[in-house]
Each structure stands twice: as structure tokens, then as C-alpha cells.
Design a protein around this motif. Sequence first.
Motif, PDB file in Angstrom:
ATOM      1  N   THR A  36      37.826  51.298 -12.735  1.00 50.54           N
ATOM      2  CA  THR A  36      38.298  52.580 -12.554  1.00 50.54           C
ATOM      3  C   THR A  36      38.445  52.874 -11.045  1.00 50.54           C
ATOM      4  O   THR A  36      38.921  53.924 -10.874  1.00 50.54           O
ATOM      5  N   ALA A  37      38.179  51.989 -10.124  1.00 56.81           N
ATOM      6  CA  ALA A  37      38.204  52.395  -8.884  1.00 56.81           C
ATOM      7  C   ALA A  37      39.628  52.283  -8.496  1.00 56.81           C
ATOM      8  O   ALA A  37      40.468  51.657  -9.047  1.00 56.81           O
ATOM      9  N   ASP A  38      40.035  52.658  -7.009  1.00 54.66           N
ATOM     10  CA  ASP A  38      41.334  52.471  -6.385  1.00 54.66           C
ATOM     11  C   ASP A  38      41.496  51.081  -5.942  1.00 54.66           C
ATOM     12  O   ASP A  38      40.495  50.213  -6.029  1.00 54.66           O
ATOM     13  N   ILE A  39      42.728  50.838  -5.430  1.00 61.24           N
ATOM     14  CA  ILE A  39      43.359  49.470  -5.068  1.00 61.24           C
ATOM     15  C   ILE A  39      42.662  48.892  -4.266  1.00 61.24           C
ATOM     16  O   ILE A  39      42.192  47.769  -4.177  1.00 61.24           O
ATOM     17  N   THR A  40      42.085  49.893  -3.125  1.00 67.70           N
ATOM     18  CA  THR A  40      41.340  49.328  -1.972  1.00 67.70           C
ATOM     19  C   THR A  40      40.101  49.024  -2.419  1.00 67.70           C
ATOM     20  O   THR A  40      39.609  47.932  -1.861  1.00 67.70           O
ATOM     21  N   ALA A  75      53.727  47.712  -6.231  1.00 71.31           N
ATOM     22  CA  ALA A  75      53.634  48.946  -5.399  1.00 71.31           C
ATOM     23  C   ALA A  75      52.371  48.807  -4.483  1.00 71.31           C
ATOM     24  O   ALA A  75      52.357  49.411  -3.358  1.00 71.31           O
ATOM     25  N   ASP A  76      51.394  48.095  -4.993  1.00 73.02           N
ATOM     26  CA  ASP A  76      50.048  48.152  -4.427  1.00 73.02           C
ATOM     27  C   ASP A  76      50.222  46.693  -3.048  1.00 73.02           C
ATOM     28  O   ASP A  76      49.208  46.444  -2.529  1.00 73.02           O
ATOM     29  N   PHE A  77      51.208  46.078  -3.086  1.00 74.81           N
ATOM     30  CA  PHE A  77      51.366  45.018  -2.367  1.00 74.81           C
ATOM     31  C   PHE A  77      51.124  45.246  -0.862  1.00 74.81           C
ATOM     32  O   PHE A  77      50.416  44.374  -0.343  1.00 74.81           O
ATOM     33  N   GLU A  78      51.525  46.137  -0.382  1.00 75.95           N
ATOM     34  CA  GLU A  78      51.405  46.592   1.006  1.00 75.95           C
ATOM     35  C   GLU A  78      49.890  46.701   1.256  1.00 75.95           C
ATOM     36  O   GLU A  78      49.357  46.137   2.382  1.00 75.95           O
ATOM     37  N   LEU A  83      44.905  44.382   3.482  1.00 80.86           N
ATOM     38  CA  LEU A  83      43.303  44.076   3.353  1.00 80.86           C
ATOM     39  C   LEU A  83      43.004  42.821   3.372  1.00 80.86           C
ATOM     40  O   LEU A  83      42.004  42.334   4.078  1.00 80.86           O
ATOM     41  N   TRP A  84      43.924  41.850   2.888  1.00 79.31           N
ATOM     42  CA  TRP A  84      43.936  40.445   2.939  1.00 79.31           C
ATOM     43  C   TRP A  84      44.001  39.851   4.341  1.00 79.31           C
ATOM     44  O   TRP A  84      43.121  39.201   4.664  1.00 79.31           O
ATOM     45  N   ARG A  96      49.720  30.618  -0.192  1.00 77.50           N
ATOM     46  CA  ARG A  96      49.508  31.701  -1.101  1.00 77.50           C
ATOM     47  C   ARG A  96      50.588  31.857  -1.801  1.00 77.50           C
ATOM     48  O   ARG A  96      52.005  31.937  -1.232  1.00 77.50           O
ATOM     49  N   ALA A  97      50.407  32.640  -3.092  1.00 79.39           N
ATOM     50  CA  ALA A  97      51.691  33.167  -3.861  1.00 79.39           C
ATOM     51  C   ALA A  97      51.159  34.501  -4.410  1.00 79.39           C
ATOM     52  O   ALA A  97      49.758  34.605  -4.566  1.00 79.39           O
ATOM     53  N   THR A  98      51.904  35.455  -4.468  1.00 77.84           N
ATOM     54  CA  THR A  98      51.751  36.940  -5.026  1.00 77.84           C
ATOM     55  C   THR A  98      52.492  37.175  -6.172  1.00 77.84           C
ATOM     56  O   THR A  98      53.724  36.867  -6.123  1.00 77.84           O
TER      57      THR A  98
END
Length: 117
Positions: A36-40, A75-78, A83-84, A96-98
Motif C-alpha cells: 500500500t506504500a507509495d512508489i518511492t 508514469a513511475d519511470f522517472e 532512485l535507481w 538493464r531493461a525496463t
Amino acid sequence: IMTHTIQRLDSNDYLSEITTFKDVAYLAGQVPNTPTADITTQTKEVFANIDRLLAQVNSDKTRLLSAQIILKDLADFEIVNGLWAEWLKGCPKPTRATIEANLVNPLWRLEIIVTAA
């Protein structure tokens, strides 16, 4: 004659969290501890899980060979990419692949799969 042993750690009926062969560690997809946490928060939890598992086989993020980042929403990519970069600051970067895909738990926003020496 094969002289290398395959080791499987933290196994259950479906998978092993780590499989090692010839000094290479293959990690199962790592997911957040708090769906349930945010993307960060989810991303940092996944990084911590990767760090913990690699430590079990005497490796770490400086020895990553490849990574696959699976995002539920591009939309979470940036945010994840930033963070990466922060997590791997000063470390050699793996291939890497996303990709964007639905994940098993609809609350997970990402899953990361890595291979390390």
C-alpha cells in the motif's frame, strides 16, 4: 563431467529466492514489503530486499550483471530511475531493461529481477 553445484536458497513450493551457479547469483523477482506504500517507499524496499539477498551469497550491488525493472505504470519511470541512480551511485552499472506489465499483486507498483557475480 560437471563440477559446479547449483545451489537454491530460500525455496518454497514455487520458487527459490536465489539460485547460484558458477559464482553467479540469480535472484527471483523482488517485490515491495508494503504493497500500500507509495512508489518511492516500494522501490526502496525492493532495493533493500536485493541488498539483503545478495549479502546471503557474499555479493552486493557493485557486482550486478543485469537487471530487469517491471513497472505497473510507466508514469513511475522517472521516480524509479532517479532512485535507481541514487542506489547505484558510485557502483558499476549493470545492463538493464525496463518494461510495463501487470503484476501478480495489483498493489505492487514494481518488481525487480537481478543477476550478480
